[in-house]
Design a protein around this motif. Structure first.
Motif, PDB file in Angstrom:
ATOM      1  N   ASN B  27       0.807  -1.221   0.000  1.00 45.63           N
ATOM      2  CA  ASN B  27       0.000   0.000   0.000  1.00 45.63           C
ATOM      3  C   ASN B  27       0.848   1.283   0.000  1.00 45.63           C
ATOM      4  O   ASN B  27       0.317   2.380   0.065  1.00 45.63           O
ATOM      5  N   CYS B  29       2.644   1.807  -2.654  1.00 50.23           N
ATOM      6  CA  CYS B  29       2.747   2.059  -4.103  1.00 50.23           C
ATOM      7  C   CYS B  29       2.082   3.393  -4.445  1.00 50.23           C
ATOM      8  O   CYS B  29       0.948   3.652  -4.069  1.00 50.23           O
ATOM      9  N   LEU B  30       2.819   4.233  -5.163  1.00 51.71           N
ATOM     10  CA  LEU B  30       2.311   5.563  -5.529  1.00 51.71           C
ATOM     11  C   LEU B  30       1.587   5.533  -6.872  1.00 51.71           C
ATOM     12  O   LEU B  30       1.079   6.551  -7.314  1.00 51.71           O
ATOM     13  N   GLN B  31       1.574   4.378  -7.519  1.00 44.08           N
ATOM     14  CA  GLN B  31       1.013   4.277  -8.865  1.00 44.08           C
ATOM     15  C   GLN B  31       1.628   5.368  -9.751  1.00 44.08           C
ATOM     16  O   GLN B  31       0.917   6.116 -10.416  1.00 44.08           O
ATOM     17  N   ARG B  50       2.654  -2.372 -11.703  1.00 47.25           N
ATOM     18  CA  ARG B  50       1.749  -1.601 -10.841  1.00 47.25           C
ATOM     19  C   ARG B  50       0.290  -2.014 -11.033  1.00 47.25           C
ATOM     20  O   ARG B  50      -0.512  -1.913 -10.101  1.00 47.25           O
ATOM     21  N   GLN B  51      -0.033  -2.500 -12.238  1.00 44.87           N
ATOM     22  CA  GLN B  51      -1.416  -2.965 -12.475  1.00 44.87           C
ATOM     23  C   GLN B  51      -1.664  -4.288 -11.765  1.00 44.87           C
ATOM     24  O   GLN B  51      -2.753  -4.536 -11.266  1.00 44.87           O
ATOM     25  N   GLU B  54      -2.171  -3.437  -8.072  1.00 42.64           N
ATOM     26  CA  GLU B  54      -3.515  -2.915  -7.813  1.00 42.64           C
ATOM     27  C   GLU B  54      -4.527  -4.063  -7.744  1.00 42.64           C
ATOM     28  O   GLU B  54      -5.441  -4.051  -6.923  1.00 42.64           O
ATOM     29  N   GLN B  55      -4.332  -5.062  -8.610  1.00 39.16           N
ATOM     30  CA  GLN B  55      -5.257  -6.198  -8.616  1.00 39.16           C
ATOM     31  C   GLN B  55      -5.079  -7.083  -7.387  1.00 39.16           C
ATOM     32  O   GLN B  55      -6.032  -7.684  -6.904  1.00 39.16           O
ATOM     33  N   ILE B  57      -4.311  -5.966  -4.434  1.00 41.78           N
ATOM     34  CA  ILE B  57      -4.978  -5.258  -3.337  1.00 41.78           C
ATOM     35  C   ILE B  57      -6.483  -5.525  -3.373  1.00 41.78           C
ATOM     36  O   ILE B  57      -7.107  -5.673  -2.325  1.00 41.78           O
ATOM     37  N   ASP B  58      -7.058  -5.629  -4.574  1.00 40.92           N
ATOM     38  CA  ASP B  58      -8.494  -5.898  -4.661  1.00 40.92           C
ATOM     39  C   ASP B  58      -8.806  -7.389  -4.811  1.00 40.92           C
ATOM     40  O   ASP B  58      -9.963  -7.763  -5.023  1.00 40.92           O
ATOM     41  N   LEU B  60      -8.056  -9.730  -7.182  1.00 34.63           N
ATOM     42  CA  LEU B  60      -8.515 -10.234  -8.492  1.00 34.63           C
ATOM     43  C   LEU B  60      -7.656 -11.442  -8.899  1.00 34.63           C
ATOM     44  O   LEU B  60      -6.876 -11.412  -9.862  1.00 34.63           O
TER      45      LEU B  60
END
Lengths: 338, 128
Positions: B27, B29-31, B50-51, B54-55, B57-58, B60
């Motif tokens: 968390n 990560c600044l994207q 980074r993608q 993000e996945q 974290i959610d 996926l």
């Protein structure tokens, strides 16, 4: 003989302008349209980037004005006419129904801002759905303890409601909503640790000292989930709200059940800002914020000599900057007070 | 593809596994997109680092474990070296391959890094 100064607006900028003048042995007339001082800060639970309680800080500021014999506070009052020139203005004030005439050397305009009512955002269901509130309403929920009922709930914070919106709102960025939304999420996590906070953003604009770290702490230490994408819709679904957006970082549409949705509504000029500009003879920008004489070099001078500007009547500003402008405007007005 | 965010992170199995393998700074990560721009192989990836993050974290899971990227990664570690918050993506990719193998998911690309093929029967021995 020393001239009096007129300060219009008893919010945080006007308070600081008045106190600064009084400390320099000037007599000040402080015109406040409401029955109390403090302006928009009255609706604030806490400040950022340090989470100090806002009301004790504000009370301290108010008492500096209320206890000051150099300051004549006129509550429930407004300026109805201004004539003359810098150093020698003649002013008429409607004080609680009676017209009072005053002579002043300088005028400081500190009339603040208004939170936009997001009534046009039918996609977010504001005023139609019970659990969709504005950030201003949310601050009051923090103060009166209403947020405590959201234990084990999902609370969604929506950035840019009315800001960066040419159609339903304003083209400008209200600048402080990013940081106050992080504050709102942090307050939720502190008051109700079992609640989950989600913030939907376009980009994060943390434009002040310590703001970036403040927002990152909310994400990293308090587990606030930030999702990049403007919320598209809030739908009533049985006894909960369904929030729809796109997670633009992966390009997928996303849905989330929420128990409370908080809209960061834009900071707009006061409804009557252009009327007051007419009375004072000063310029506004297209939105109705008061225009500085020169945007970089003269941030507190209005377009008319002897009339100065402070706080969010010039643009959306945080407390710190409003305080600084109030003090700066006081300082610049001294040369017209003899 | 539409997905729904769950509120309970404990049910996010893939996130828990990645965290327990020593990656607890996801968390941060600044994207900022730096990883995807610098990676020698990212033009062959379906998702940039980074993608994928993000996945994770959610949660996926299906999308991540069936991605090409986890097999094409060269494990060069350059993305960690230049990452502004030092996310150890090489290690995250190794954990993802391990999870994929446990699930019986085979690489779905011809571009598999040969190192992984050699070690396919002994995934635990993949370099840290």
């Amino acid at each position: 003989m020393s001239k009096k100064a007129l300060v219009i607006g008893g919010g945080i900028a006007g308070i600081n302008a008045a106190v600064e003048l009084a400390n320099n042995d000037k007599l000040v007339i402080l015109v406040e349209k409401n029955g109390e001082l403090g302006g928009n800060v009255n609706d604030m639970a806490a400040t950022f980037p340090e989470l100090d309680e806002a009301q004790p800080l504000l009370d301290e500021q108010k008492s500096k004005v209320e206890d000051n014999e150099n300051i004549d506070i006129k509550f429930n009052s407004e300026v109805i006419s201004v004539s003359g020139k810098a150093g020698d203005f003649k002013v008429e004030i409607n004080e609680d129904g009676n017209t009072v005439a005053e002579e002043v050397g300088a005028i400081i305009v500190a009339t603040g801002f208004n939170y936009m009512e997001p009534n046009d955002y039918s996609e977010y269901g504001y005023s139609r759905l019970d659990n969709v509130v504005t950030s201003q309403e949310y601050e009051r929920m923090v103060m009166n303890g209403d947020i405590k009922k959201y234990s084990n709930s999902n609370v969604v914070f929506v950035h840019c409601v009315g800001s960066r919106d040419r159609v339903k709102g304003y083209r400008y960025c209200s600048k402080i909503c990013c940081t106050y939304s992080a504050k709102h999420a942090l307050l939720l996590k502190q008051e109700v640790p079992s609640a989950n906070a989600f913030v939907f953003y376009i980009d994060i604009r943390a434009l002040g000292k310590g703001y970036e770290e403040f927002i990152r702490d909310a994400i990293e230490d308090y587990g606030v989930r930030y999702i990049r994408g403007r919320v598209s819709k809030v739908i009533n679904k049985e006894d909960t709200l369904l929030v729809k957006a796109e997670n633009s970082l992966i390009g997928n549409p996303v849905e989330l059940n929420a128990d409370l949705v908080v809209l960061a509504s834009a900071m707009e000029p006061q409804k009557d800002s252009k009327e007051l500009a007419e009375i004072l003879g000063i310029e506004t920008d297209d939105y109705g914020f008061y225009k500085e004489a020169q945007s970089n070099m003269e941030p507190v001078k209005s377009s008319k000599e002897g009339i100065f500007l402070a706080g969010s009547c010039t643009a959306p500003l945080e407390i710190r900057e409003s305080v600084a402008m109030g003090k700066a405007a006081a300082s610049e007005s001294l040369s017209f007070l003899g | 593809m539409l997905y729904k965010i769950g509120s309970d992170q404990k049910k996010n199995r893939i996130l828990q596994k990645i965290k327990s393998s020593g990656n607890d700074n996801l968390n941060q990560c600044l994207q900022c997109y730096k990883c995807g721009g610098m990676c020698q192989k990212s033009d062959k990836f379906d998702y940039t680092p980074r993608q994928i993050l993000e996945q994770i974290i959610d949660g996926l899971e299906e999308s991540i474990l069936n991605s090409r990227a986890i097999w094409i990664c060269e494990t060069c570690n350059e993305c960690k070296i230049d990452c502004p918050v030092a996310i150890n993506f090489k290690k995250i990719m190794a954990s993802l391959r391990e999870i994929a193998r446990e699930e019986g998911i085979e690489p779905n690309t011809e571009e598999v890094n040969r190192k992984f093929v050699k070690k396919a029967h002994c995934p635990k021995k993949e370099d840290d």
